[in-house]
Motif scaffolding. Sequence first.
Motif, PDB file in Angstrom:
ATOM      1  N   ARG A 268       3.785  -7.144  -1.757  1.00 52.47           N
ATOM      2  CA  ARG A 268       4.953  -7.885  -2.275  1.00 52.47           C
ATOM      3  C   ARG A 268       4.534  -9.290  -2.688  1.00 52.47           C
ATOM      4  O   ARG A 268       3.798  -9.970  -1.982  1.00 52.47           O
ATOM      5  CB  ARG A 268       6.067  -7.970  -1.230  1.00 52.47           C
ATOM      6  CG  ARG A 268       6.811  -6.668  -1.030  1.00 52.47           C
ATOM      7  CD  ARG A 268       8.040  -6.882  -0.155  1.00 52.47           C
ATOM      8  NE  ARG A 268       8.606  -5.607   0.254  1.00 52.47           N
ATOM      9  CZ  ARG A 268       9.596  -4.986  -0.352  1.00 52.47           C
ATOM     10  NH1 ARG A 268      10.154  -5.532  -1.425  1.00 52.47           N
ATOM     11  NH2 ARG A 268      10.043  -3.828   0.096  1.00 52.47           N
ATOM     12  N   GLN A 269       5.055  -9.692  -3.832  1.00 52.27           N
ATOM     13  CA  GLN A 269       4.793 -11.021  -4.356  1.00 52.27           C
ATOM     14  C   GLN A 269       6.122 -11.709  -4.664  1.00 52.27           C
ATOM     15  O   GLN A 269       7.158 -11.060  -4.776  1.00 52.27           O
ATOM     16  CB  GLN A 269       3.955 -10.940  -5.637  1.00 52.27           C
ATOM     17  CG  GLN A 269       2.573 -10.342  -5.447  1.00 52.27           C
ATOM     18  CD  GLN A 269       1.820 -10.250  -6.764  1.00 52.27           C
ATOM     19  OE1 GLN A 269       2.413 -10.049  -7.828  1.00 52.27           O
ATOM     20  NE2 GLN A 269       0.515 -10.404  -6.704  1.00 52.27           N
TER      21      GLN A 269
ATOM     22  N   VAL B 159      14.598 -19.365 -11.858  1.00 47.11           N
ATOM     23  CA  VAL B 159      15.143 -18.251 -11.084  1.00 47.11           C
ATOM     24  C   VAL B 159      13.978 -17.630 -10.328  1.00 47.11           C
ATOM     25  O   VAL B 159      12.812 -17.815 -10.682  1.00 47.11           O
ATOM     26  CB  VAL B 159      15.838 -17.202 -11.977  1.00 47.11           C
ATOM     27  CG1 VAL B 159      17.026 -17.820 -12.698  1.00 47.11           C
ATOM     28  CG2 VAL B 159      14.865 -16.584 -12.971  1.00 47.11           C
ATOM     29  N   TRP B 160      14.306 -16.870  -9.294  1.00 49.15           N
ATOM     30  CA  TRP B 160      13.281 -16.333  -8.409  1.00 49.15           C
ATOM     31  C   TRP B 160      13.376 -14.816  -8.340  1.00 49.15           C
ATOM     32  O   TRP B 160      14.444 -14.231  -8.551  1.00 49.15           O
ATOM     33  CB  TRP B 160      13.442 -16.916  -7.001  1.00 49.15           C
ATOM     34  CG  TRP B 160      13.156 -18.387  -6.949  1.00 49.15           C
ATOM     35  CD1 TRP B 160      14.031 -19.394  -7.218  1.00 49.15           C
ATOM     36  CD2 TRP B 160      11.917 -19.007  -6.634  1.00 49.15           C
ATOM     37  NE1 TRP B 160      13.411 -20.613  -7.093  1.00 49.15           N
ATOM     38  CE2 TRP B 160      12.108 -20.405  -6.731  1.00 49.15           C
ATOM     39  CE3 TRP B 160      10.665 -18.521  -6.274  1.00 49.15           C
ATOM     40  CZ2 TRP B 160      11.100 -21.318  -6.478  1.00 49.15           C
ATOM     41  CZ3 TRP B 160       9.653 -19.422  -6.022  1.00 49.15           C
ATOM     42  CH2 TRP B 160       9.874 -20.801  -6.118  1.00 49.15           C
ATOM     43  N   ARG B 161      12.252 -14.214  -8.031  1.00 51.79           N
ATOM     44  CA  ARG B 161      12.206 -12.763  -7.864  1.00 51.79           C
ATOM     45  C   ARG B 161      11.152 -12.420  -6.821  1.00 51.79           C
ATOM     46  O   ARG B 161      10.128 -13.115  -6.688  1.00 51.79           O
ATOM     47  CB  ARG B 161      11.863 -12.084  -9.187  1.00 51.79           C
ATOM     48  CG  ARG B 161      11.616 -10.579  -9.057  1.00 51.79           C
ATOM     49  CD  ARG B 161      11.528  -9.884 -10.407  1.00 51.79           C
ATOM     50  NE  ARG B 161      11.053  -8.508 -10.278  1.00 51.79           N
ATOM     51  CZ  ARG B 161      11.771  -7.484  -9.853  1.00 51.79           C
ATOM     52  NH1 ARG B 161      13.036  -7.679  -9.497  1.00 51.79           N
ATOM     53  NH2 ARG B 161      11.268  -6.271  -9.768  1.00 51.79           N
ATOM     54  N   VAL B 162      11.409 -11.355  -6.071  1.00 48.21           N
ATOM     55  CA  VAL B 162      10.415 -10.763  -5.182  1.00 48.21           C
ATOM     56  C   VAL B 162      10.125  -9.369  -5.718  1.00 48.21           C
ATOM     57  O   VAL B 162      11.048  -8.567  -5.891  1.00 48.21           O
ATOM     58  CB  VAL B 162      10.909 -10.702  -3.729  1.00 48.21           C
ATOM     59  CG1 VAL B 162       9.897  -9.962  -2.852  1.00 48.21           C
ATOM     60  CG2 VAL B 162      11.165 -12.108  -3.187  1.00 48.21           C
ATOM     61  N   GLY B 163       8.877  -9.090  -6.025  1.00 45.92           N
ATOM     62  CA  GLY B 163       8.504  -7.799  -6.586  1.00 45.92           C
ATOM     63  C   GLY B 163       7.158  -7.346  -6.054  1.00 45.92           C
ATOM     64  O   GLY B 163       6.671  -7.853  -5.035  1.00 45.92           O
TER      65      GLY B 163
ATOM     66  N   ASP C 125       2.127  -6.472 -11.188  1.00 47.17           N
ATOM     67  CA  ASP C 125       2.927  -7.307 -12.080  1.00 47.17           C
ATOM     68  C   ASP C 125       4.365  -7.315 -11.590  1.00 47.17           C
ATOM     69  O   ASP C 125       5.159  -6.442 -11.911  1.00 47.17           O
ATOM     70  CB  ASP C 125       2.863  -6.787 -13.517  1.00 47.17           C
ATOM     71  CG  ASP C 125       3.517  -7.749 -14.507  1.00 47.17           C
ATOM     72  OD1 ASP C 125       4.121  -8.751 -14.062  1.00 47.17           O
ATOM     73  OD2 ASP C 125       3.419  -7.504 -15.726  1.00 47.17           O
ATOM     74  N   MET C 126       4.715  -8.326 -10.819  1.00 51.73           N
ATOM     75  CA  MET C 126       6.038  -8.402 -10.210  1.00 51.73           C
ATOM     76  C   MET C 126       7.154  -8.609 -11.225  1.00 51.73           C
ATOM     77  O   MET C 126       8.326  -8.391 -10.925  1.00 51.73           O
ATOM     78  CB  MET C 126       6.088  -9.513  -9.168  1.00 51.73           C
ATOM     79  CG  MET C 126       5.739 -10.891  -9.704  1.00 51.73           C
ATOM     80  SD  MET C 126       6.255 -12.209  -8.586  1.00 51.73           S
ATOM     81  CE  MET C 126       8.024 -12.209  -8.876  1.00 51.73           C
TER      82      MET C 126
END
Length: 243
Positions: A111-112, A17-21, A25-26
């Motif tokens: 953003r990471q 799964v993916w996340r943009v944070g 620490d994203m």
Amino acid sequence: MTQPDLEIEPSDDLGDVWRVGFDPDMWAWTPWRYADDEGRFSGRWDDQSGEFRTLYTADTLLGCFLELLARFRPSRSLLDELDQIEDDDGSVGRFHEAAVGAVGYRWVENRQYGSARQTGRYCYVTHSRTMAALIAHYPFADHGIGAGDIDSAVLKDARDRVLTRSIARWLFDLGYDGDDLVDGVRFNSRHGDEIRMWAVFERPDDPPRSPKLEPTQEPAQVTPELDELQEAFRRFGLHWDDS
């Protein structure tokens, strides 16, 4: 409470799964100081009581960007109104405003993005079995919604976040004193039913990161050149504003 017959998706075979944070620490829970809605976070499946946090993931990186950038989409009604403005004295041109559909380059700062293996038990909230259970057990009448008006579109409507956040709280409390907890919500993106999304609930004993997410790669910096970001811009009719 009688245990409702919900459609539960165990996520031991989801793949990445993916996340943009945000750095540093994203994958960490968002600090409470950013809860600006009377002590609550503003996501669709956050806690209406403001007592636990929620972390959102998607099955594609593109899905993450579509969710985050939707608020920048040009409004058709606004475009029509702008077309009707007559700049007889040139005053409009003397005052700079961000163009419709413009996104500042600052948006990518800090953003990471990254992927993780996700585990847990997630309620597929718009599945027909879950919908039947919600109609039977959830107090929609408290929101002024009659049984005949309840369908999956009600749960996809981003405008009534009091409803969806209250349902999130209701799901969070199910089985709380037992072993079969609901770890979050499985839902489809409003920007395409093929995009699967998850809202992961924070439990009282959780560490700074959710134990349901194990990163599978080092976080990378979001840049304007990223293919998935460019595709989200194309779909929404967005452009960068360097002013």
